[in-house]
Design a protein around this motif. Structure first.
Motif, PDB file in Angstrom:
ATOM      1  N   GLY A  93       0.834  -1.213   0.000  1.00  0.00           N
ATOM      2  CA  GLY A  93       0.000   0.000   0.000  1.00  0.00           C
ATOM      3  C   GLY A  93       0.861   1.252   0.000  1.00  0.00           C
ATOM      4  N   ILE A  94       1.946   1.220   0.756  1.00  0.00           N
ATOM      5  CA  ILE A  94       2.866   2.365   0.822  1.00  0.00           C
ATOM      6  C   ILE A  94       3.520   2.587  -0.547  1.00  0.00           C
ATOM      7  CG2 ILE A  94       5.118   3.068   1.781  1.00  0.00           C
ATOM      8  CD1 ILE A  94       4.070   1.998   4.490  1.00  0.00           C
ATOM      9  N   ALA A  95       3.912   1.488  -1.193  1.00  0.00           N
ATOM     10  CA  ALA A  95       4.557   1.600  -2.509  1.00  0.00           C
ATOM     11  C   ALA A  95       3.592   2.215  -3.527  1.00  0.00           C
ATOM     12  CB  ALA A  95       5.000   0.223  -2.981  1.00  0.00           C
ATOM     13  N   ARG A  96       2.321   1.856  -3.411  1.00  0.00           N
ATOM     14  CA  ARG A  96       1.314   2.342  -4.363  1.00  0.00           C
ATOM     15  C   ARG A  96       1.216   3.873  -4.307  1.00  0.00           C
ATOM     16  NH1 ARG A  96      -2.995  -1.154  -2.978  1.00  0.00           N
ATOM     17  NH2 ARG A  96      -1.728  -2.707  -4.040  1.00  0.00           N
ATOM     18  N   CYS A  97       1.331   4.430  -3.103  1.00  0.00           N
ATOM     19  CA  CYS A  97       1.143   5.888  -2.943  1.00  0.00           C
ATOM     20  C   CYS A  97       2.463   6.625  -2.785  1.00  0.00           C
ATOM     21  CB  CYS A  97       0.305   6.161  -1.695  1.00  0.00           C
ATOM     22  SG  CYS A  97      -1.166   5.193  -1.598  1.00  0.00           S
ATOM     23  N   LEU A  98       3.562   5.970  -3.107  1.00  0.00           N
ATOM     24  CA  LEU A  98       4.886   6.562  -2.854  1.00  0.00           C
ATOM     25  C   LEU A  98       5.081   7.864  -3.627  1.00  0.00           C
ATOM     26  CD1 LEU A  98       7.313   5.398  -1.181  1.00  0.00           C
ATOM     27  CD2 LEU A  98       8.280   4.688  -3.369  1.00  0.00           C
ATOM     28  N   ASP A  99       5.386   8.930  -2.883  1.00  0.00           N
ATOM     29  CA  ASP A  99       5.623  10.227  -3.531  1.00  0.00           C
ATOM     30  C   ASP A  99       7.134  10.470  -3.547  1.00  0.00           C
ATOM     31  OD1 ASP A  99       5.874  12.862  -4.255  1.00  0.00           O
ATOM     32  OD2 ASP A  99       4.912  13.681  -2.460  1.00  0.00           O
ATOM     33  N   VAL A 100       7.765  10.085  -4.662  1.00  0.00           N
ATOM     34  CA  VAL A 100       9.223  10.240  -4.731  1.00  0.00           C
ATOM     35  C   VAL A 100       9.634  11.004  -5.965  1.00  0.00           C
ATOM     36  CG1 VAL A 100       9.724   8.107  -3.485  1.00  0.00           C
ATOM     37  CG2 VAL A 100       9.580   8.045  -5.954  1.00  0.00           C
ATOM     38  N   SER A 101      10.778  11.664  -5.867  1.00  0.00           N
ATOM     39  CA  SER A 101      11.330  12.293  -7.063  1.00  0.00           C
ATOM     40  C   SER A 101      12.850  12.211  -7.006  1.00  0.00           C
ATOM     41  CB  SER A 101      10.863  13.739  -7.164  1.00  0.00           C
ATOM     42  OG  SER A 101      11.046  14.396  -5.946  1.00  0.00           O
ATOM     43  N   PHE A 102      13.430  12.084  -8.190  1.00  0.00           N
ATOM     44  CA  PHE A 102      14.892  12.035  -8.315  1.00  0.00           C
ATOM     45  C   PHE A 102      15.284  13.319  -9.031  1.00  0.00           C
ATOM     46  CE2 PHE A 102      13.421   7.732  -8.004  1.00  0.00           C
ATOM     47  CZ  PHE A 102      14.379   7.069  -7.255  1.00  0.00           C
ATOM     48  N   ILE A 103      15.922  14.231  -8.292  1.00  0.00           N
ATOM     49  CA  ILE A 103      16.323  15.494  -8.916  1.00  0.00           C
ATOM     50  C   ILE A 103      17.841  15.585  -8.866  1.00  0.00           C
ATOM     51  CG2 ILE A 103      16.083  18.024  -8.832  1.00  0.00           C
ATOM     52  CD1 ILE A 103      13.405  17.430  -7.262  1.00  0.00           C
ATOM     53  N   ASP A 104      18.467  15.563 -10.059  1.00  0.00           N
ATOM     54  CA  ASP A 104      19.922  15.434 -10.182  1.00  0.00           C
ATOM     55  C   ASP A 104      20.366  14.257  -9.323  1.00  0.00           C
ATOM     56  OD1 ASP A 104      20.018  17.558 -11.958  1.00  0.00           O
ATOM     57  OD2 ASP A 104      20.054  19.013 -10.328  1.00  0.00           O
ATOM     58  N   SER A 105      21.234  14.499  -8.307  1.00  0.00           N
ATOM     59  CA  SER A 105      21.644  13.326  -7.535  1.00  0.00           C
ATOM     60  C   SER A 105      20.901  13.264  -6.204  1.00  0.00           C
ATOM     61  CB  SER A 105      23.165  13.328  -7.328  1.00  0.00           C
ATOM     62  OG  SER A 105      23.535  14.548  -6.762  1.00  0.00           O
ATOM     63  N   SER A 106      19.856  14.100  -6.031  1.00  0.00           N
ATOM     64  CA  SER A 106      19.136  14.025  -4.747  1.00  0.00           C
ATOM     65  C   SER A 106      17.837  13.227  -4.879  1.00  0.00           C
ATOM     66  CB  SER A 106      18.874  15.436  -4.205  1.00  0.00           C
ATOM     67  OG  SER A 106      17.661  15.932  -4.700  1.00  0.00           O
ATOM     68  N   ILE A 107      17.521  12.518  -3.792  1.00  0.00           N
ATOM     69  CA  ILE A 107      16.336  11.654  -3.752  1.00  0.00           C
ATOM     70  C   ILE A 107      15.365  12.238  -2.738  1.00  0.00           C
ATOM     71  CG2 ILE A 107      15.514   9.305  -3.284  1.00  0.00           C
ATOM     72  CD1 ILE A 107      18.296   8.280  -3.899  1.00  0.00           C
ATOM     73  N   ARG A 108      14.126  12.471  -3.168  1.00  0.00           N
ATOM     74  CA  ARG A 108      13.133  13.057  -2.256  1.00  0.00           C
ATOM     75  C   ARG A 108      11.980  12.110  -1.992  1.00  0.00           C
ATOM     76  NH1 ARG A 108      13.833  19.093  -2.566  1.00  0.00           N
ATOM     77  NH2 ARG A 108      15.840  19.092  -3.580  1.00  0.00           N
ATOM     78  N   LEU A 109      11.561  12.104  -0.723  1.00  0.00           N
ATOM     79  CA  LEU A 109      10.391  11.321  -0.308  1.00  0.00           C
ATOM     80  C   LEU A 109       9.427  12.307   0.337  1.00  0.00           C
ATOM     81  CD1 LEU A 109       8.973   8.578   0.340  1.00  0.00           C
ATOM     82  CD2 LEU A 109      10.313   8.516   2.439  1.00  0.00           C
ATOM     83  N   ASP A 110       8.205  12.388  -0.191  1.00  0.00           N
ATOM     84  CA  ASP A 110       7.218  13.363   0.284  1.00  0.00           C
ATOM     85  C   ASP A 110       7.838  14.774   0.331  1.00  0.00           C
ATOM     86  OD1 ASP A 110       5.332  11.341   0.682  1.00  0.00           O
ATOM     87  OD2 ASP A 110       6.150  10.884   2.658  1.00  0.00           O
TER      88      ASP A 110
END
Ligand code: DC
Length: 224
Positions: free
Chosen positions: A63-80
């Motif tokens: 369920g968590i994977a389904r709603c995962l809000d992630v982004s990869f910006i250059d070399s940084s990884i964002r969660l929510d």
């Protein structure tokens, strides 16, 4: 318009084999996109850990994977929206990721997100099942490995550079356990397939390994 073939180089292999470093440098050398598939499993792990979800609770993890809000910006990884680039690299996150990676429903959930990275002019993807499951028609498939002591030494160096104390003997045990779990699971296990080229990096430095991968790609006939 006819769909254009997008070249993909897959680098699969055990933990601390240097896949991430090599994949990133090869993608930069070729001007390709880069997919760190382990980061997706680690992000699900981190999101679940932050919500105090037990790794054994498959339904909640999926369920968590389904709603995962992630982004990869250059070399940084964002969660929510929060930068978690360092947090996802923690050993505890990798351990948790390896435990939940056995859930086929989770792997199916992450399939589309991974394939979306395949864009022109090309992609370099690292993980465990990049060549076997996610990009079976990849241009070049490599199984990257190194002996256990060397991998533990590399992981030790990485951790010490981040100011995290670690012991090589414990790291060898942890790597051994994690690789066993990643290779023995039923769902998309880590394996060297017939159409995959073995690249043992024991005793080689980063530049030598990058050179070998670029050489293999040039030999694959896909470079104009
Ligand atoms: O490559 P890594 O250490 O960041 O990956 C963390 C865990 O995620 C790894 O132990 C197994 C899982 N994983 C996976 O099952 N399939 C992938 N393609 C990538 C990672």
């Amino acid at each position: 318009m006819k769909n254009q073939y997008v070249p993909v180089i897959t680098l699969d292999g055990p933990s601390a084999s240097g896949k991430g470093t090599i994949a990133r440098l090869v993608s930069q050398a070729l001007g390709f996109h880069y997919l760190d598939s382990g980061a997706l499993y680690r992000l699900v792990a981190l999101a679940a850990m932050k919500r105090n979800v037990d790794a054994g609770d498959e339904q909640r993890v999926v369920g968590i994977a389904r709603c995962l809000d992630v982004s990869f910006i250059d070399s940084s990884i964002r969660l929510d929206g929060e930068d978690v680039s360092d947090e996802v690299r923690a050993e505890a996150c990798g351990e948790y990721a390896s435990k939940i990676a056995q859930y086929s429903a989770l792997r199916v959930e992450l399939l589309g997100r991974q394939r979306d990275f395949r864009k022109l002019p090309g992609l370099v993807a690292d993980g465990r099942d990049m060549g076997s499951v996610i990009f079976p028609d990849a241009t070049l498939k490599i199984y990257l490995t190194a002996n256990e002591e060397e991998r533990a030494r590399r992981r030790h160096k990485q951790l010490m550079e981040k100011g995290i104390n670690a012991n090589i003997a414990n790291l060898v045990l942890a790597l051994h356990e994690r690789d066993g779990r990643d290779s023995k699971r039923a769902a998309s296990p880590l394996q060297q397939c017939e159409d995959t080229r073995l690249l043992d990096t024991t005793g080689l430095n980063i530049d030598q390994v990058v050179g070998k991968v670029l050489g293999m790609y040039a030999d694959s006939g896909s470079v104009e």
